[in-house]
Design a protein around this motif. Sequence first.
Motif, PDB file in Angstrom:
ATOM      1  N   UNK A 171      34.923  13.770 -12.449  1.00  0.00           N
ATOM      2  CA  UNK A 171      36.353  13.857 -12.748  1.00  0.00           C
ATOM      3  C   UNK A 171      36.827  15.287 -12.591  1.00  0.00           C
ATOM      4  N   UNK A 172      37.935  15.454 -11.883  1.00  0.00           N
ATOM      5  CA  UNK A 172      38.464  16.786 -11.617  1.00  0.00           C
ATOM      6  C   UNK A 172      38.921  17.464 -12.904  1.00  0.00           C
ATOM      7  N   UNK A 173      38.767  18.784 -12.932  1.00  0.00           N
ATOM      8  CA  UNK A 173      39.170  19.635 -14.054  1.00  0.00           C
ATOM      9  C   UNK A 173      38.390  19.334 -15.318  1.00  0.00           C
ATOM     10  N   UNK A 174      37.199  18.737 -15.165  1.00  0.00           N
ATOM     11  CA  UNK A 174      36.243  18.655 -16.262  1.00  0.00           C
ATOM     12  C   UNK A 174      34.957  19.321 -15.789  1.00  0.00           C
ATOM     13  N   UNK A 175      34.112  19.715 -16.731  1.00  0.00           N
ATOM     14  CA  UNK A 175      32.922  20.472 -16.356  1.00  0.00           C
ATOM     15  C   UNK A 175      31.927  20.454 -17.500  1.00  0.00           C
ATOM     16  N   UNK A 176      30.741  20.979 -17.225  1.00  0.00           N
ATOM     17  CA  UNK A 176      29.749  21.142 -18.286  1.00  0.00           C
ATOM     18  C   UNK A 176      30.288  22.095 -19.346  1.00  0.00           C
ATOM     19  N   UNK A 177      30.945  23.160 -18.883  1.00  0.00           N
ATOM     20  CA  UNK A 177      31.496  24.133 -19.821  1.00  0.00           C
ATOM     21  C   UNK A 177      32.525  23.532 -20.755  1.00  0.00           C
ATOM     22  N   UNK A 178      33.418  22.683 -20.223  1.00  0.00           N
ATOM     23  CA  UNK A 178      34.438  22.072 -21.079  1.00  0.00           C
ATOM     24  C   UNK A 178      33.808  21.074 -22.047  1.00  0.00           C
ATOM     25  N   UNK A 179      32.724  20.408 -21.634  1.00  0.00           N
ATOM     26  CA  UNK A 179      32.003  19.515 -22.541  1.00  0.00           C
ATOM     27  C   UNK A 179      31.359  20.298 -23.682  1.00  0.00           C
ATOM     28  N   UNK A 180      30.702  21.397 -23.347  1.00  0.00           N
ATOM     29  CA  UNK A 180      30.046  22.197 -24.372  1.00  0.00           C
ATOM     30  C   UNK A 180      31.041  22.810 -25.359  1.00  0.00           C
ATOM     31  N   UNK A 181      32.245  23.102 -24.889  1.00  0.00           N
ATOM     32  CA  UNK A 181      33.262  23.686 -25.766  1.00  0.00           C
ATOM     33  C   UNK A 181      34.008  22.621 -26.567  1.00  0.00           C
ATOM     34  N   UNK A 182      33.743  21.342 -26.260  1.00  0.00           N
ATOM     35  CA  UNK A 182      34.378  20.271 -27.006  1.00  0.00           C
ATOM     36  C   UNK A 182      35.767  19.914 -26.537  1.00  0.00           C
ATOM     37  N   UNK A 183      36.172  20.372 -25.341  1.00  0.00           N
ATOM     38  CA  UNK A 183      37.529  20.101 -24.860  1.00  0.00           C
ATOM     39  C   UNK A 183      37.612  18.888 -23.947  1.00  0.00           C
ATOM     40  N   UNK A 184      36.462  18.334 -23.507  1.00  0.00           N
ATOM     41  CA  UNK A 184      36.490  17.130 -22.684  1.00  0.00           C
ATOM     42  C   UNK A 184      35.128  16.456 -22.730  1.00  0.00           C
ATOM     43  N   UNK A 185      35.091  15.129 -22.478  1.00  0.00           N
ATOM     44  CA  UNK A 185      33.795  14.464 -22.299  1.00  0.00           C
ATOM     45  C   UNK A 185      33.130  14.966 -21.021  1.00  0.00           C
ATOM     46  N   UNK A 186      31.884  14.565 -20.836  1.00  0.00           N
ATOM     47  CA  UNK A 186      31.156  14.900 -19.620  1.00  0.00           C
ATOM     48  C   UNK A 186      31.178  13.683 -18.705  1.00  0.00           C
ATOM     49  N   UNK A 187      31.813  13.825 -17.543  1.00  0.00           N
ATOM     50  CA  UNK A 187      31.946  12.728 -16.585  1.00  0.00           C
ATOM     51  C   UNK A 187      30.938  12.934 -15.459  1.00  0.00           C
ATOM     52  N   UNK A 188      29.986  12.015 -15.311  1.00  0.00           N
ATOM     53  CA  UNK A 188      28.907  12.179 -14.353  1.00  0.00           C
ATOM     54  C   UNK A 188      28.718  10.917 -13.520  1.00  0.00           C
ATOM     55  N   UNK A 189      28.300  11.113 -12.267  1.00  0.00           N
ATOM     56  CA  UNK A 189      27.911  10.017 -11.387  1.00  0.00           C
ATOM     57  C   UNK A 189      26.563  10.354 -10.752  1.00  0.00           C
ATOM     58  N   UNK A 190      25.693   9.337 -10.543  1.00  0.00           N
ATOM     59  CA  UNK A 190      24.379   9.598  -9.951  1.00  0.00           C
ATOM     60  C   UNK A 190      24.466  10.024  -8.493  1.00  0.00           C
ATOM     61  N   UNK A 191      23.500  10.790  -8.066  1.00  0.00           N
ATOM     62  CA  UNK A 191      23.258  11.109  -6.662  1.00  0.00           C
ATOM     63  C   UNK A 191      21.820  10.695  -6.375  1.00  0.00           C
ATOM     64  N   UNK A 192      21.630   9.903  -5.327  1.00  0.00           N
ATOM     65  CA  UNK A 192      20.302   9.345  -5.006  1.00  0.00           C
ATOM     66  C   UNK A 192      19.718   8.603  -6.205  1.00  0.00           C
ATOM     67  N   UNK A 193      20.577   7.901  -6.921  1.00  0.00           N
ATOM     68  CA  UNK A 193      20.120   7.023  -7.987  1.00  0.00           C
ATOM     69  C   UNK A 193      19.864   7.660  -9.327  1.00  0.00           C
ATOM     70  N   UNK A 194      20.258   8.939  -9.503  1.00  0.00           N
ATOM     71  CA  UNK A 194      19.987   9.544 -10.806  1.00  0.00           C
ATOM     72  C   UNK A 194      20.885  10.739 -11.114  1.00  0.00           C
ATOM     73  N   UNK A 195      21.007  10.986 -12.400  1.00  0.00           N
ATOM     74  CA  UNK A 195      21.600  12.206 -12.941  1.00  0.00           C
ATOM     75  C   UNK A 195      20.503  12.903 -13.729  1.00  0.00           C
ATOM     76  N   UNK A 196      20.265  14.181 -13.465  1.00  0.00           N
ATOM     77  CA  UNK A 196      19.229  14.924 -14.182  1.00  0.00           C
ATOM     78  C   UNK A 196      19.794  16.250 -14.674  1.00  0.00           C
ATOM     79  N   UNK A 197      19.560  16.555 -15.949  1.00  0.00           N
ATOM     80  CA  UNK A 197      19.984  17.847 -16.487  1.00  0.00           C
ATOM     81  C   UNK A 197      18.946  18.357 -17.468  1.00  0.00           C
ATOM     82  N   UNK A 198      18.962  19.665 -17.671  1.00  0.00           N
ATOM     83  CA  UNK A 198      18.052  20.333 -18.600  1.00  0.00           C
ATOM     84  C   UNK A 198      18.850  20.846 -19.780  1.00  0.00           C
TER      85      UNK A 198
END
Length: 352
Positions: A241-268
């Motif tokens: 989703x445009x104008x959302x990001x990991x940073x905005x999720x961490x700051x509590x200003x938006x949810x984290x919107x993710x879609x898989x690439x090659x069948x998966x989402x991976x984060x550390x």
Amino acid sequence: MKFKSRLTAFATIFVLSSVACAPTLAETILLARGDDTFGQGWLFLDASGQCRIATPRHVVERTDGTLSAPDLLDSFGRLHPTESPVAAVDDEVDLAFLTVRGPIAKEGCSRDRVRLTPLQPIIESIKQATLEITTPTERQSLAVAFRALSRDSEGGKIIALSPVDDEVSLQKGMSGGTVLHNGRPIAMLYEVDPDEGVGIALRYDQIASELQKLSAATKSKIGEQRRSFNNLMLLKGRVSKRDTSIGSFLSGTSPLHLSPVSGRVTFVMEMDRLSKVSGLRINGRGLSGQGALIVETDTDGQGFVPGTRCELTDDVVCAMSPRRLSRLRVTITGPAEANYTIDSLEPFGGQQ
């Protein structure tokens, strides 16, 4: 003020030769705004040694006028969160600054520092320059000519430029690209008129001046968020989703919107200290029935080992045997058309 009215304030100074510049180490970076949209900025260290990004304000400005915190996309395709988007004090200056979080900031993100040293003597003596542009697939170096400087007491805060090669044209997506001379940033492109073939750039000594004006008391609210981890880095997948990001999720200003690439989402997820963890809880939407949640753990860089695996649901509590760890690697599987909205993400089990 419109682009052409700016040009009327310029006096023609000189045209550079068509000699190509020698290769330089550019720090122009990509900012991922979500939904496969990108902007550019310049990565540098401020006076306190903090990792910062300078970018045109319109790159991070939402339609309602607020500023977003897009993620920094590195050369390995990983997304790093940014925080504390702040516009220049002067509203007439199309400029904003971001602070970079995570490992890339801790490891020393850049050797460059934006300086207040006047650039006018250098600009007047320049015989060649390059415009450094970064795209999701490549870096480009364009030989440019300075066409005009604005008339003001500082000798020209704003520079008009165009490509030396008539076959090359400037495009609107190039905003945030940086003009370099012998590896030194001279100006940042912030506006382009493709019909005229001319771009407008702001000098970096003026960018340094705007940074200095900002209150040193401006601090991120992220530190006030109560969570057991202090960073999240996306390794695979995309922010959908445009104008959302990991940073905005961490700051509590938006949810984290993710879609898989090659069948998966991976984060550390990087914990704020060595912690005792016995599982991970994810609350969101669009997760149920899509795939699996896979959790791996690492203790002080010894390598990731299997933790647990659970069926994916909109409120999944995935438990594992308690262990002390410093990082979690989380994989969410699913089809390419899946759109995951993550409202909260939290390891559980206590700290020690």
